[in-house]
Each structure stands twice: as C-alpha cells, then as structure tokens.
Design a protein around this motif. Sequence first.
Motif, PDB file in Angstrom:
ATOM      1  N   ARG A  92       0.842  -1.191   0.000  1.00 56.88           N
ATOM      2  CA  ARG A  92       0.000   0.000   0.000  1.00 56.88           C
ATOM      3  C   ARG A  92       0.877   1.240   0.000  1.00 56.88           C
ATOM      4  NH1 ARG A  92      -3.543   2.457   5.040  1.00 56.88           N
ATOM      5  NH2 ARG A  92      -4.418   4.243   3.903  1.00 56.88           N
ATOM      6  N   LEU A  93       0.502   2.222  -0.835  1.00 54.22           N
ATOM      7  CA  LEU A  93       1.188   3.500  -0.885  1.00 54.22           C
ATOM      8  C   LEU A  93       0.160   4.607  -0.708  1.00 54.22           C
ATOM      9  CD1 LEU A  93       3.679   5.357  -1.597  1.00 54.22           C
ATOM     10  CD2 LEU A  93       2.859   5.251  -3.968  1.00 54.22           C
ATOM     11  N   VAL A  94       0.374   5.494   0.240  1.00 54.71           N
ATOM     12  CA  VAL A  94      -0.478   6.674   0.392  1.00 54.71           C
ATOM     13  C   VAL A  94       0.132   7.786  -0.448  1.00 54.71           C
ATOM     14  CG1 VAL A  94      -1.482   8.348   1.975  1.00 54.71           C
ATOM     15  CG2 VAL A  94      -1.178   5.969   2.703  1.00 54.71           C
ATOM     16  N   VAL A  95      -0.495   8.076  -1.577  1.00 54.40           N
ATOM     17  CA  VAL A  95       0.018   9.108  -2.475  1.00 54.40           C
ATOM     18  C   VAL A  95      -0.175  10.482  -1.858  1.00 54.40           C
ATOM     19  CG1 VAL A  95      -0.257  10.178  -4.742  1.00 54.40           C
ATOM     20  CG2 VAL A  95      -0.383   7.684  -4.514  1.00 54.40           C
ATOM     21  N   SER A  96      -1.398  10.762  -1.430  1.00 48.47           N
ATOM     22  CA  SER A  96      -1.718  12.012  -0.745  1.00 48.47           C
ATOM     23  C   SER A  96      -3.019  11.792   0.014  1.00 48.47           C
ATOM     24  CB  SER A  96      -1.851  13.173  -1.737  1.00 48.47           C
ATOM     25  OG  SER A  96      -2.198  14.369  -1.078  1.00 48.47           O
ATOM     26  N   GLU A  97      -2.968  11.894   1.316  1.00 50.92           N
ATOM     27  CA  GLU A  97      -4.129  11.591   2.149  1.00 50.92           C
ATOM     28  C   GLU A  97      -5.336  12.419   1.717  1.00 50.92           C
ATOM     29  OE1 GLU A  97      -5.897   9.238   4.739  1.00 50.92           O
ATOM     30  OE2 GLU A  97      -3.704   9.264   4.749  1.00 50.92           O
ATOM     31  N   GLY A  98      -6.435  11.721   1.398  1.00 50.63           N
ATOM     32  CA  GLY A  98      -7.672  12.386   1.027  1.00 50.63           C
ATOM     33  C   GLY A  98      -7.772  12.820  -0.415  1.00 50.63           C
ATOM     34  N   SER A  99      -6.763  12.554  -1.235  1.00 54.16           N
ATOM     35  CA  SER A  99      -6.790  12.939  -2.654  1.00 54.16           C
ATOM     36  C   SER A  99      -7.151  11.728  -3.508  1.00 54.16           C
ATOM     37  CB  SER A  99      -5.421  13.489  -3.084  1.00 54.16           C
ATOM     38  OG  SER A  99      -5.083  14.633  -2.333  1.00 54.16           O
TER      39      SER A  99
ATOM     40  N   ALA B 255      -3.825  11.932  -9.371  1.00 53.32           N
ATOM     41  CA  ALA B 255      -4.404  12.051  -8.030  1.00 53.32           C
ATOM     42  C   ALA B 255      -4.599  13.534  -7.777  1.00 53.32           C
ATOM     43  CB  ALA B 255      -3.478  11.452  -6.975  1.00 53.32           C
ATOM     44  N   CYS B 256      -5.741  13.956  -7.352  1.00 49.36           N
ATOM     45  CA  CYS B 256      -6.102  15.384  -7.313  1.00 49.36           C
ATOM     46  C   CYS B 256      -5.132  16.216  -6.481  1.00 49.36           C
ATOM     47  CB  CYS B 256      -7.512  15.519  -6.779  1.00 49.36           C
ATOM     48  SG  CYS B 256      -8.744  14.609  -7.736  1.00 49.36           S
ATOM     49  N   VAL B 257      -3.887  16.338  -6.958  1.00 43.68           N
ATOM     50  CA  VAL B 257      -2.850  17.095  -6.247  1.00 43.68           C
ATOM     51  C   VAL B 257      -2.182  18.114  -7.164  1.00 43.68           C
ATOM     52  CG1 VAL B 257      -2.359  15.304  -4.541  1.00 43.68           C
ATOM     53  CG2 VAL B 257      -1.169  15.254  -6.737  1.00 43.68           C
ATOM     54  N   ASN B 258      -2.867  18.442  -8.313  1.00 40.14           N
ATOM     55  CA  ASN B 258      -2.343  19.388  -9.299  1.00 40.14           C
ATOM     56  C   ASN B 258      -0.998  18.953  -9.883  1.00 40.14           C
ATOM     57  OD1 ASN B 258      -4.434  21.442  -9.305  1.00 40.14           O
ATOM     58  ND2 ASN B 258      -3.773  21.924  -7.227  1.00 40.14           N
ATOM     59  N   LYS B 259      -0.823  17.625  -9.953  1.00 42.11           N
ATOM     60  CA  LYS B 259       0.373  17.052 -10.562  1.00 42.11           C
ATOM     61  C   LYS B 259       0.012  15.728 -11.237  1.00 42.11           C
ATOM     62  CE  LYS B 259       3.646  18.810  -7.090  1.00 42.11           C
ATOM     63  NZ  LYS B 259       4.605  18.394  -6.033  1.00 42.11           N
ATOM     64  N   LEU B 260       0.747  15.419 -12.301  1.00 37.56           N
ATOM     65  CA  LEU B 260       0.737  14.084 -12.887  1.00 37.56           C
ATOM     66  C   LEU B 260       1.950  13.361 -12.327  1.00 37.56           C
ATOM     67  CD1 LEU B 260      -0.344  11.987 -14.970  1.00 37.56           C
ATOM     68  CD2 LEU B 260       1.168  13.077 -16.652  1.00 37.56           C
ATOM     69  N   LEU B 261       1.745  12.164 -11.774  1.00 37.51           N
ATOM     70  CA  LEU B 261       2.801  11.466 -11.040  1.00 37.51           C
ATOM     71  C   LEU B 261       3.276  10.232 -11.796  1.00 37.51           C
ATOM     72  CD1 LEU B 261       1.037  11.606  -7.560  1.00 37.51           C
ATOM     73  CD2 LEU B 261       2.789  13.177  -8.426  1.00 37.51           C
ATOM     74  N   LEU B 262       4.582  10.073 -11.902  1.00 33.53           N
ATOM     75  CA  LEU B 262       5.180   8.907 -12.537  1.00 33.53           C
ATOM     76  C   LEU B 262       5.971   8.140 -11.481  1.00 33.53           C
ATOM     77  CD1 LEU B 262       5.800   7.308 -15.178  1.00 33.53           C
ATOM     78  CD2 LEU B 262       7.860   8.707 -15.391  1.00 33.53           C
TER      79      LEU B 262
END
Length: 497
Positions: free
Chosen positions: A357-364, A388-395
């Motif tokens: 499990r990875l928490v990318v951003s709590e609540g996003s 993930a709704c954090v104003n970034k595209l994540l790789l």
Amino acid sequence: ICPGRGFPSILTVCGMAAVWQQVLAVDARYNAYRTPTFPQFRTQYIRRRSQLLRENAKCGFEPGLRRHYLRLRSQLLALRYGPLSEQSSFRASSVRSSRTTLDRMEDFEEDPRAQGARGHRRSVSRGSYQLQAQMNRAVYDERTPGALVPTSVAEASRAMAGDTTLSENYAFAGMHHIFDQHVDSAVPRLQFANDDKHLLACCSLDGTLSIMILSPSPPSVKVVLKGHAGPVTDFAWSLSNDVIVSTSKDGTLRIWNTEDGRCIREVRDPEASELLCCTFQPMNNNLTVVGNSKHLLQVVNISTGKKVKGGSSKLTGRVLSMSFDAPGRILWAGDDRGSVFSFLFDMATGKLTKAKRLVVSEGSPICSISARSWISREARDPSLLINACVNKLLLYRVVDNEGTLQLKRSFPIKHGSQPLHSIFCPLMSFRQGACVVTGSEDACVYFFDVERNTKAIVNKLQGHGGPVLDVSFNCDESLLASADSTGMVIIWRREQK
C-alpha cells in the motif's frame, strides 16, 4: 502423424497447427529487433523457424503444452525486446475470440496435465522485474545516476525513424472530427479498440456508451449501447474487440456485443453498490475485475456472472481506478482516500492477495492508474502513471515483484477535483525520450517528455470547452481522442510533414 499415435482427428490437427501459426506470428512480430547489425540473419531465422514449426505440427504433442509454450514464448520475447505496444504487449498468445470465453473457461486451466507447468509459469513472472532491472542497469550511466545513455541500437532505431525529435513526433494540431452525441453529459472514459486505428468507444454519465468508426470518412457513430439505468462510470474492450464490459452507478456490470450493441449479460452487485471501475485480466479475458463504492475489489467470471472465490479484497475507500501489469500478475487499485494498493493475481484460480500500500496524498482521490513495462527502449524500468487530485501528474517506478512504488517524476497540471485520466504513448519510442499524455481541468491536453528535467511539455492541445477527463491513442499514434466534462469528444490528427 507420428508413429504409434494413431490418426488424430481433423479438428485436433487444425487446432495444433493453429497454435504453431500463432507461435510463428509472435516470432515474426519481434523479428525486426533480432541482430540489428546482421539483418540477413533475421530472414534466415524466421524461415527456419517456420520450417521447424510446420514439421512439429505434424506430431501429436498435447495441445495444452503447446498453448503453455506459446504463452511462455510471448512473455520471454517481450522481456527480451520489450512489448511492442501497450495494447498488444504480452497478448500475442490470446488471439482466440473472447466470445468463446463466454461459454467456457480456458481448457489450459482445467487440463490436469498442465498443472505442473503452472508453477514454472509463475516463477517466470516472479523473475520478470529482476530481469527488467538488469536491462535497466545496462542503459544507465553509472557515473551519472539516473542519466540515460542511448545505446547503439537506439541510435540505429532513431535513424530508421527519420531521426525526428519527440516534439515532431507528437505534433498533433488539426481536429480530425468532433463527436457530440453525449452533449451536456460528461464523458469520463474513452478508448480505442485494441490494435485498431479507427474503432473508438466512450461511455457517458447519460447512461449510454457509443462505438464510433473513424474511417471511411466521414466518421460516424456505429452503435449506441443502451441498458444501464444510471451513469456509466467505466468500460473495457476485450482483447479481440468483440465484447465490451461496462460498470454503472446503477449497480450492474454489463457485457455487450460490439457488433450489434446487444447486451449479452447483466451482473448485479449483491449489495446494490455503485460500480465505479473495471478492467479485463489481460491474459484471460474470461475474468474481469470490478471496483465499487463500498471499498470492494472483486474478480468476476463473465461466463457465469459469478464472483471468483478468493478474488475479492477491501480498500480504504471507494475504488476509482485499476490497472494490471502487462503479464497480468500484479494489479494496482486506487481509492478516493489517496491510497494505491498492489495485489498479486493467481493466474490459475483468480485469487487476489494484497501485497503493498502507498499513500500518495491523504484524502486525494486516485482517479487514474496506467501501467507500462518499459517507458521507452532507453528507459526499461516498469512504471506507473497516476492522476491524483494534487495538481500534478505522477510517474512512479515499480521497484519489485510485489508492486512497490517509488516516485520518479511529477509534472504540474491543473487537477483539484475532476476524475482526470492519463496514458503512456502506446508505441515503443525510437527517439530520445518518452512521452505521456494527460487531460487537465484547464480544458487542455498536455504531452510530457518524462526524461526532460526542464521544459517537459512537448505539446499542448486547446479546443475543449471543459475539463478534459480522458485521452486515448489509436494503435499507430496517428490519431488521439480526448473527452471532456461537457460531453464533447475530439479526434486530433498528427501533423503531416
């Protein structure tokens, strides 16, 4: 006919020959990448391969073993040379029609004589990431950690492709066509059919799905799939494109015939929960994985409409997105509380085992997950692309065979609340760098070069009237489709030089 084996039936002979023809087809697809400095060898190799396969097809080997060999051959070639496209990677062995999977499970899984081979098959999968890591180390410069060093093969490949830059390759500009049959209702998902240039489907919050044909001109709507009593949240093409599965907030999974739009089967959620996402198991299209609003992930046998025993697991929130790795051994799922889980998928039973499990951003909310074995021919590490709704595209980089993730890059986009999706470009790039594409809440489509440290935006498309929710390439990257929250679907064409 082999001595002492008797006379096999015509059906048996045809079946055995068909498997060996598939083996030859797999070899032929990768033939261009063998011995780049001795192209004459490739012709000799494929001719000799064809001769041996024809001769062996006359002998009475067990069909189950032939199919098992075909699967292993496909996996090993893909590990050695890389999957040729996101749609076709590791799938050359699955050329049979998915319509047959609606009537029965694969006899390979039922053949007791194949049971002993399963363990070996799984051991090949377990070693896949270690092999890819070794390949990856071979193209990285140890003196400059993280820096990519083009190989001589890559240089030759770029020369074959005209030595064009990544920006030139993704110079999409003109609008090929605009579809508006779902106007005023958001189109959350769209996808080109597998290995097809002109067949496209999308789903809408108006409760329907559309299948569109882009050629011959003018493009048109082939069929509208009607039957859901609520917004359609997700769908997936079968490998042979004759079946689509869809999920809806009405609590049903539906299986559609793509030729006439007929609903073949409806599977209701026992708890009447909203179904939010779905995906086919890439190596067995008889199995579909569904995520719902009550935090449950579930494997469903679409032949019977029943849930697979051991094929369910709970997440911390509503299941919004899923993606398998190319061999179908690892499944990642994201929820609305910002977590991404990895699951090990048992190919023999359909059982899911929670791994990491990875928490990318709590609540996003994790709106989109897209897996890719190799980003490009010069960056051969398995990767995951996440919105993930954090104003970034994540790789993320996949660092082990349990799906553990490590952040590699992030790209700024406007993404705070909408269910945006992104994709890897489907073709293995012959050029320096590699490209990903994403929608954005500023109504634009962005192309990013994942290997650029600065000025990573390769292209930006403007034309939508609302947030761009999803994007999809056709198989040869000549067309790009994008869909937005207003119901508009735009087909973009590559600029011709």
